[in-house]
Scaffold this motif. Sequence first.
Motif, PDB file in Angstrom:
ATOM      1  N   THR A 112      48.519 -61.763  33.704  1.00 54.44           N
ATOM      2  CA  THR A 112      48.099 -60.457  34.209  1.00 54.44           C
ATOM      3  C   THR A 112      47.949 -60.485  35.726  1.00 54.44           C
ATOM      4  OG1 THR A 112      45.782 -61.021  33.808  1.00 54.44           O
ATOM      5  CG2 THR A 112      46.933 -59.786  32.093  1.00 54.44           C
ATOM      6  N   ILE A 113      47.682 -61.664  36.297  1.00 56.00           N
ATOM      7  CA  ILE A 113      47.638 -61.850  37.748  1.00 56.00           C
ATOM      8  C   ILE A 113      48.732 -62.846  38.109  1.00 56.00           C
ATOM      9  CG2 ILE A 113      46.243 -62.521  39.729  1.00 56.00           C
ATOM     10  CD1 ILE A 113      43.771 -62.012  38.061  1.00 56.00           C
ATOM     11  N   ILE A 114      49.637 -62.453  38.979  1.00 55.68           N
ATOM     12  CA  ILE A 114      50.830 -63.256  39.228  1.00 55.68           C
ATOM     13  C   ILE A 114      50.999 -63.510  40.725  1.00 55.68           C
ATOM     14  CG2 ILE A 114      53.351 -63.327  39.006  1.00 55.68           C
ATOM     15  CD1 ILE A 114      53.005 -61.433  36.579  1.00 55.68           C
ATOM     16  N   LYS A 115      51.307 -64.753  41.078  1.00 55.72           N
ATOM     17  CA  LYS A 115      51.654 -65.113  42.451  1.00 55.72           C
ATOM     18  C   LYS A 115      53.108 -64.727  42.687  1.00 55.72           C
ATOM     19  CE  LYS A 115      52.083 -69.291  45.320  1.00 55.72           C
ATOM     20  NZ  LYS A 115      51.895 -70.764  45.316  1.00 55.72           N
ATOM     21  N   THR A 116      53.345 -63.886  43.680  1.00 56.53           N
ATOM     22  CA  THR A 116      54.702 -63.433  43.939  1.00 56.53           C
ATOM     23  C   THR A 116      55.087 -63.690  45.387  1.00 56.53           C
ATOM     24  OG1 THR A 116      56.181 -61.499  43.993  1.00 56.53           O
ATOM     25  CG2 THR A 116      53.860 -61.092  44.404  1.00 56.53           C
ATOM     26  N   GLY A 117      56.353 -64.026  45.594  1.00 51.15           N
ATOM     27  CA  GLY A 117      56.882 -64.201  46.937  1.00 51.15           C
ATOM     28  C   GLY A 117      57.357 -62.902  47.552  1.00 51.15           C
TER      29      GLY A 117
ATOM     30  N   GLU B 147      50.374 -59.823  42.447  1.00 51.18           N
ATOM     31  CA  GLU B 147      50.984 -58.872  41.522  1.00 51.18           C
ATOM     32  C   GLU B 147      50.137 -58.833  40.256  1.00 51.18           C
ATOM     33  OE1 GLU B 147      54.932 -58.975  38.729  1.00 51.18           O
ATOM     34  OE2 GLU B 147      55.234 -59.315  40.884  1.00 51.18           O
ATOM     35  N   ILE B 148      49.768 -57.640  39.811  1.00 53.26           N
ATOM     36  CA  ILE B 148      49.021 -57.519  38.555  1.00 53.26           C
ATOM     37  C   ILE B 148      49.792 -56.605  37.614  1.00 53.26           C
ATOM     38  CG2 ILE B 148      46.788 -57.994  39.604  1.00 53.26           C
ATOM     39  CD1 ILE B 148      46.147 -55.080  39.579  1.00 53.26           C
TER      40      ILE B 148
ATOM     41  N   LEU C  34      51.697 -54.440  43.247  1.00 47.68           N
ATOM     42  CA  LEU C  34      51.665 -55.512  44.232  1.00 47.68           C
ATOM     43  C   LEU C  34      50.810 -55.089  45.418  1.00 47.68           C
ATOM     44  CD1 LEU C  34      54.633 -55.659  42.767  1.00 47.68           C
ATOM     45  CD2 LEU C  34      55.070 -57.370  44.526  1.00 47.68           C
ATOM     46  N   LEU C  35      49.928 -55.994  45.867  1.00 49.54           N
ATOM     47  CA  LEU C  35      49.047 -55.722  46.998  1.00 49.54           C
ATOM     48  C   LEU C  35      49.125 -56.861  48.000  1.00 49.54           C
ATOM     49  CD1 LEU C  35      45.940 -54.441  45.033  1.00 49.54           C
ATOM     50  CD2 LEU C  35      47.366 -53.060  46.527  1.00 49.54           C
ATOM     51  N   ASP C  36      48.982 -56.522  49.287  1.00 48.49           N
ATOM     52  CA  ASP C  36      49.032 -57.541  50.329  1.00 48.49           C
ATOM     53  C   ASP C  36      48.266 -57.052  51.553  1.00 48.49           C
ATOM     54  OD1 ASP C  36      49.642 -59.955  51.434  1.00 48.49           O
ATOM     55  OD2 ASP C  36      51.785 -59.569  51.709  1.00 48.49           O
ATOM     56  N   ASN C  37      47.748 -58.017  52.324  1.00 52.20           N
ATOM     57  CA  ASN C  37      47.119 -57.771  53.625  1.00 52.20           C
ATOM     58  C   ASN C  37      46.009 -56.719  53.565  1.00 52.20           C
ATOM     59  OD1 ASN C  37      50.041 -58.820  54.328  1.00 52.20           O
ATOM     60  ND2 ASN C  37      48.726 -59.241  56.098  1.00 52.20           N
ATOM     61  N   LEU C  38      45.001 -56.982  52.726  1.00 50.81           N
ATOM     62  CA  LEU C  38      43.841 -56.102  52.639  1.00 50.81           C
ATOM     63  C   LEU C  38      42.858 -56.423  53.758  1.00 50.81           C
ATOM     64  CD1 LEU C  38      43.107 -56.113  48.797  1.00 50.81           C
ATOM     65  CD2 LEU C  38      44.702 -54.692  50.092  1.00 50.81           C
ATOM     66  N   LYS C  39      42.303 -55.379  54.387  1.00 53.39           N
ATOM     67  CA  LYS C  39      41.333 -55.549  55.467  1.00 53.39           C
ATOM     68  C   LYS C  39      40.277 -54.457  55.389  1.00 53.39           C
ATOM     69  CE  LYS C  39      44.516 -57.677  58.797  1.00 53.39           C
ATOM     70  NZ  LYS C  39      45.099 -57.589  60.161  1.00 53.39           N
TER      71      LYS C  39
END
Length: 300
Positions: A61-66, A76-77, A201-206
């Motif tokens: 359910t929680i995935i490491k993605t490139g 990635e969830i 997909l989520l990235d760079n949260l601030k």
Amino acid sequence: MKYLLIFLLTFLAVSAQSQEIPNGDFENWFQNPPFGEEPVDWSEGYIRTYNSISPGFLDSTIIKTGDAYLGNFAMEIRSKIIELFGQKDTIVPLVVMNVKNGDLDLSDIPKIAIDNKLESLSGFIKQDIVNVDSNHTSVLILVYSGDSIIGVGLKEFNEDIINYTKFNVPILYFDTPAADSVSVMIQGGNDDYKVPGNVMLLDNLKFDYGSTTPGDSSTTGLKEVLSSEIKVYPNPFRNELNIKIEFTEPQEFKIYSLAGETVRKGKLVAPMNKIDLTDLPPNIYFLTIENQSIRLIKTE
């Protein structure tokens, strides 16, 4: 020297306006057998399946993605189907900070210390969701002063986003005490429409900060109090909520729990609407009508 000083002052001014979320760029992962890799400082808050029979099944359910916006990795969830004892159920994952397997207890939600006026959370998202007319993913932020919730931010994403797109979740403050901590929860679907196949997909949260007073709608993008065309009473309430509107067109409303779940939704029509909330436990809820929001308190 003059230009160096100007550069340093500019750098410090910009830096003061944001705060890194622990592993908000999702570059750091660790092995957690038998569930595979999990992002450091993030994990599954709970698993709520259709028949509530299988908490704790976290596989994939929680995935490491490139496929990242910046850096090497993103999170990635996915919502997915699992099968247990011949019974199939759909998992709608909820990702929070530092919470491991088990049910979500609001008193145990991990918080990040903050020392300024938190204005919003920003980041980058791309997603593919099933049936955009009935489905959504969401990001929920709870801001605390001590153990009391004084602010909330909630954003739903109900459409496919093909390329990474920047998003912003403004905070709506209800009380004036200085904020000292905040928690973040990310849900890969909605509980009232459980379907497999969502990919978020989520990235760079601030965290983003401002110099404004909490509750100032000019910076949050939300109104702390409802407009004169909307009346909500009683509040606090016990079983039934009255909502009076003066709009000519029907207005969509939603009521959320503190966990970000949609507990009621529908259309409001002029002039009067009665919403039966007898089945909800006493707690704090949030009513949204278009771009306006208000805190509701249900008593015993």
